[in-house]
Design a protein around this motif. Structure first.
Motif, short mmCIF file in Angstrom:
data_model
loop_
_atom_site.label_atom_id
_atom_site.label_comp_id
_atom_site.label_asym_id
_atom_site.label_seq_id
_atom_site.Cartn_x
_atom_site.Cartn_y
_atom_site.Cartn_z
N SER A 1 -5.56 6.65 -0.85
CA SER A 1 -5.92 6.10 -2.15
C SER A 1 -6.87 7.10 -2.80
O SER A 1 -7.32 8.04 -2.15
N ALA B 1 -4.04 3.23 -5.25
CA ALA B 1 -3.17 3.82 -4.23
C ALA B 1 -2.62 5.15 -4.73
O ALA B 1 -2.29 5.28 -5.91
N ARG C 1 0.87 -1.18 0.00
CA ARG C 1 0.00 0.00 0.00
C ARG C 1 0.90 1.23 0.00
O ARG C 1 2.07 1.14 0.31
#
Lengths: 290, 323
Positions: A27, A42, A21
């Motif tokens: 995001s 992301a 991530r």
């Protein structure tokens, strides 16, 4: 009419062969060309860019050290795996670029063909741009192209698949490693491409894909002293940002592939420029008969 | 046993009293120590605090080269780097010391001595480093050699075999003897660092025991590892040693330094250690006189992060010397 609940995806980055991530934990919503929600992607931050450069640097030595023949096989393998996932890419292109299915199919085919085309160049580019130079002395004088190093690529904003492949393949096939910032509004093909890379013999770190805004991430890549070159095609038309990035890139004398006024037509035959832009010429003098 | 503080006189009188004391130390809660170390490692150190920490860490580095392939040229280069880690930036502080084998002390001293700026010390490993497997008189001769060659600090290794076999008195006497050998003819002492090689000591309890043993025998510094054994320095081991020096000062009033060595490669790791020093031992130890890093690659990463802070852009390894 289905009462099945949607599986709403949140895609991740692709750094060093893994799918982390974003360090920022941000995001953003990706919409199709009609403004409908498609997925979350992301949002890469400066630290993700830093990590990606680290991964690319780590991968550079071994990747450049492979034989050109082996790199050709690996790039060809990317094409093979893409071919297997063709419907997925067609769908991603339809959603991202708003093309009809038949036009999207053509785009995907062109992208796969382009990978095959570049794969073929891996063990031929040296013969074409290298040379045995005639010199006035008892020497062999050989010029050979060497990869530049870690290359940052700002991928095209409009052509999210064919454009992406057209800027990434020529960089890696010659032995560079790459950090790509994908199209901001159309990141899905890039995410799918990352999934292909992860399953097609490409060593981790050779291609690193950041989804997010070039305006946020690119200045850090442009000023990064451990990045050897930058391709600015992704900020085509944004003269102000492109200029700032070129100025930042001057600090360590990066190779810069300048931003064009408008995004080029990716369907035309690309020629060798995209490869030679990120090659350095090494010339060796070797004495004869000693 | 002049080195032993009076409160602990009874402890060090006989082997059995020593054993009783060491085995009477409270056991280390392994899970707790690891959790505490991991917890302290999550602190976020930013901006001015980070700049301070980076400079402090650079000042604490014992720039080390302990290879069979060390040449005088390499040692000179290392010494030059210790004096001016970043030649492009005069505000960059010098490292604490260079750490070399005894036969390289003279070379290091020559390079460091020839410049006016040098507060950089020379540390030498001695006593049959890294295994510590030699007769006592050989270890003492090794130590005296290094001291005579001008070493400011001696890094000795303990006899791990004797310690693990429970011969605490032998280990204790050896440290006392080596400390005596650190005396110089002009009445000064080379500082003594005692290396435990915690990677070979098996348990955290042993780390706590050997810390006390070395401090009672008069060590100026206690050091985790030689760097030749994995695992080398870890956060939990350093945590236990920091607790030991803190408790030792509380009991005796004497302050002992700590030096983790080996395996600390990034500025981020170094800052984790500094946070731990501050939280466990206290601010008094946040000083190159009381806390050191035994490292070689760490310095380049510290310099890279420092350059990032001063220039605002990421730096690369191309811009720093390879050692």
């Amino acid at each position: 009419m289905s009462d099945r609940i949607d599986v709403r995806k949140t895609y991740k980055l692709y750094i060093g062969g893994a799918f982390p991530r974003s360090e920022s934990a941000y995001s953003y919503e990706v919409k199709d060309n009609k403004g409908k929600f498609v997925a979350n992607a992301a949002l890469a931050s400066r630290k993700d860019a830093r990590d990606a450069v680290g991964a690319a640097r780590k991968a550079f030595g071994p990747w450049a050290g492979r034989t050109a023949y082996n790199r050709a096989q690996i790039v060809y393998r990317i094409a093979e795996v893409m071919e297997d996932r063709r419907p997925q890419f067609v769908q991603a292109v339809v959603k991202s670029e708003g093309l009809t299915a038949s036009k999207a199919e053509k785009v995907v085919d062109a992208a796969i063909d382009r990978l095959v085309w570049y794969a073929g160049w891996a063990d031929k580019i040296t013969q074409v741009v290298g040379n045995a130079n005639p010199v006035a002395g008892p020497y062999f004088n050989l010029s050979t192209p060497e990869p530049t190093g870690v290359v940052a690529v700002l991928a095209p904003q409009e052509s999210s698949l064919l454009g992406l492949v057209s800027v990434v393949a020529p960089v890696i096939v010659t032995g560079n490693t790459v950090v790509v910032v994908s199209s901001y509004e159309r990141p899905l093909p890039a995410v799918n491409f990352a999934e292909v890379l992860a399953t097609s013999d490409v060593p981790g770190g050779v291609v690193n894909i950041l989804t997010g805004s070039a305006a946020t991430v690119a200045p850090w890549l442009a000023s990064h002293m451990d990045v050897n070159a930058i391709d600015l095609v992704g900020v085509a038309g944004d003269h102000g940002l492109a200029t700032d990035l070129e100025v930042a890139a001057a600090d360590n004398l990066k190779r810069v592939r300048r931003a064009p006024v408008a995004e080029p037509d990716w369907a035309v035959d690309p020629g060798l420029d995209a490869m030679t832009a990120f090659l350095e010429t090494k010339t060796v003098w070797h004495p004869i008969g000693v | 046993m002049t080195s032993t503080p009076t409160v602990l006189d009874d402890v060090t009188r006989t082997e059995s009293s020593l054993r009783q004391f060491l085995h009477g130390l409270p056991g280390v809660d392994q899970v707790g120590a690891e959790a505490r170390a991991a917890g302290l490692g999550t602190r976020s150190i930013k901006t001015s605090a980070k700049a301070y920490a980076l400079d402090l860490a650079i000042r604490m580095v014992d720039l080390t080269t302990l290879e069979g392939q060390d040449t005088p040229g390499k040692v000179r280069a290392l010494a030059a780097k210790a004096m001016r880690p970043d030649p492009a930036d005069p505000t960059c502080p010098a490292a604490a010391a260079v750490c070399v084998y005894p036969d390289m002390v003279a070379t290091a001293k020559e390079t460091l001595g020839s410049s006016g700026v040098s507060a950089v010390k020379v540390a030498a490993v001695a006593t049959a480093f890294p295994s510590g497997r030699a007769a006592l008189d050989i270890k003492l001769a090794d130590t005296r050699d290094a001291v005579e060659a001008g070493a400011d600090e001696i890094d000795m290794v303990i006899d791990r075999g004797a310690f693990l076999a429970g011969h605490y008195q032998q280990v204790y006497d050896e440290i006392v003897a080596v400390k005596a050998a650190c005396a110089r003819s002009n009445g000064e002492d080379a500082h003594l660092k005692v290396i435990f090689e915690t990677g070979e000591l098996q348990t955290y309890d042993n780390v706590r025991r050997v810390s006390w043993l070395a401090m009672m025998a008069g060590a100026h510094f206690i050091k985790t590892s030689t760097g030749k054994v994995q695992p080398a320095a870890t956060l939990p081991v350093t945590l236990i040693m920091l607790e030991a020096v803190r408790d030792f000062r509380e009991l005796t009033g004497q302050m002992v330094g700590v030096k983790p060595a080996g395996g600390i490669r990034t500025a981020k790791d170094a800052i984790k250690y500094l946070v731990m020093v501050n939280e466990v031992a206290g601010q008094d130890w946040l000083d190159p006189d009381w806390f050191r890093f035994g490292a070689s690659t760490l310095l380049n990463d510290l310099l890279m992060q420092r350059t990032k802070m001063t220039t605002g852009r990421y730096s690369g390894p191309d811009y720093f010397t390879l050692d």
